[in-house]
Design an enzyme around this catalytic site. Structure first.
Site, PDB file in Angstrom:
ATOM      1  N   TYR A  26      -9.175  51.394  36.720  1.00 11.38           N
ATOM      2  CA  TYR A  26     -10.534  50.880  36.545  1.00 11.38           C
ATOM      3  C   TYR A  26     -11.510  51.421  37.593  1.00 11.38           C
ATOM      4  O   TYR A  26     -12.534  52.010  37.234  1.00 11.38           O
ATOM      5  CB  TYR A  26     -10.516  49.356  36.519  1.00 11.38           C
ATOM      6  CG  TYR A  26     -11.775  48.757  35.922  1.00 11.38           C
ATOM      7  CD1 TYR A  26     -12.164  49.082  34.624  1.00 11.38           C
ATOM      8  CD2 TYR A  26     -12.563  47.867  36.637  1.00 11.38           C
ATOM      9  CE1 TYR A  26     -13.315  48.536  34.064  1.00 11.38           C
ATOM     10  CE2 TYR A  26     -13.698  47.311  36.080  1.00 11.38           C
ATOM     11  CZ  TYR A  26     -14.077  47.648  34.803  1.00 11.38           C
ATOM     12  OH  TYR A  26     -15.215  47.112  34.250  1.00 11.38           O
TER      13      TYR A  26
ATOM     14  N   ALA B 189     -11.170  54.030  39.379  1.00  8.96           N
ATOM     15  CA  ALA B 189     -11.210  55.493  39.252  1.00  8.96           C
ATOM     16  C   ALA B 189     -12.192  55.920  38.175  1.00  8.96           C
ATOM     17  O   ALA B 189     -13.031  56.810  38.380  1.00  8.96           O
ATOM     18  CB  ALA B 189      -9.814  56.029  38.940  1.00  8.96           C
TER      19      ALA B 189
END
Length: 260
Positions: free
Chosen positions: A158, A160
């Site tokens: 998430y 990233a």
């Protein structure tokens, strides 16, 4: 009373059938925009469409589309341009996550997060950018997340994918601002949405615990994000470009009980 007038503007909103996306759609509707609502579930889309039409008589249509599938996005955008003739505002709000610690994460989780949170944003921008360039006007608003500050969100996938959105906005601003297209990111935290309730039940004790972590003393509401999106969508915000704006009630400043 209209806060900022979007009359004559056509807006596309992804993930528009619930939560933050629906909150943005309602706010835009109250201020005169024509709306193309994007979501996967037809039943939820029909419900959202009915709620919007109770607010505004402006043209509003729902399109069922998986934002992580380019062919669906391209076909949907072609239909939108046919139905509305133009798109002035694009709100990329659709997002996806599940709780998945890295040591146990299935590759399918990583791939789906990239497909929805990153590729979906690119697919919509790519499919609509030429129309915006032809009109010499475009306003792109991406809904990110406060996880880009703290790394939370249920797993590495998430933060990233949400962090990558900053690069998209910077690239858009560098390449297209001189050609009439503006882009910014809104990054919420702790907003009362179905995604939040998948992790935290909607009961008194849980809500009190969550509110205690927010310096302003409450959980955020979709309309809190809608109000900022409205400002960014309006020409009154025309000098704000390429920015990521945190909307979290001060939660990033929350002092944990252990003093950290």
């Amino acid at each position: 009373m209209k806060k900022f007038d979007l009359t004559g503007k056509a807006a596309v909103i992804t993930g528009a059938t619930k939560g933050i996306g629906l909150g943005i759609a309602k706010t835009f509707a109250e201020n005169g925009a024509e709306l193309a609502l994007i979501g996967r579930d037809v039943k939820s889309g029909e419900k959202a469409l009915s709620e919007i039409k109770d607010i505004s008589k402006k043209k509003t249509m729902f399109y069922s589309c998986d934002v992580g599938e380019y062919s669906q996005v391209k076909n949907t955008c072609d239909r939108i341009l046919s139905d509305f003739s133009k798109v002035d505002i694009l709100v990329c709000n659709a997002g996806w996550t599940v709780k998945a610690p890295l040591e146990d994460m299935d590759i399918e989780v990583w791939d789906r997060a990239i497909a929805v949170n990153l590729n979906g944003v690119f697919y919509f921008i790519r499919s609509l950018i030429n129309s915006m360039l032809d009109n010499k006007y475009g306003n792109i608003i991406i809904v990110g997340s406060s996880v880009t500050w703290n790394g939370a969100g249920g797993g590495l996938h998430y933060p990233a994918t949400k962090s990558a959105l900053s690069g998209i906005v910077k690239g858009l601003s560098y390449e297209f601002l001189p050609r009439g297209i503006r882009a910014n990111i809104i990054s919420p935290a702790l907003v009362d949405t179905p995604m939040l309730r998948e992790r935290y039940p909607d009961d008194e004790s849980t809500n009190k615990m969550l509110a205690s972590q927010v310096p302003v003393g409450r959980i955020g509401k979709p309309e809190d994000i809608g109000n900022l999106a409205l400002f960014l969508a309006s020409d009154e915000s025309g000098y704000i470009v390429g920015q990521e704006i945190l909307v979290d009630g001060g939660r990033i400043l929350y002092k944990h009980p252990d003093g950290s």
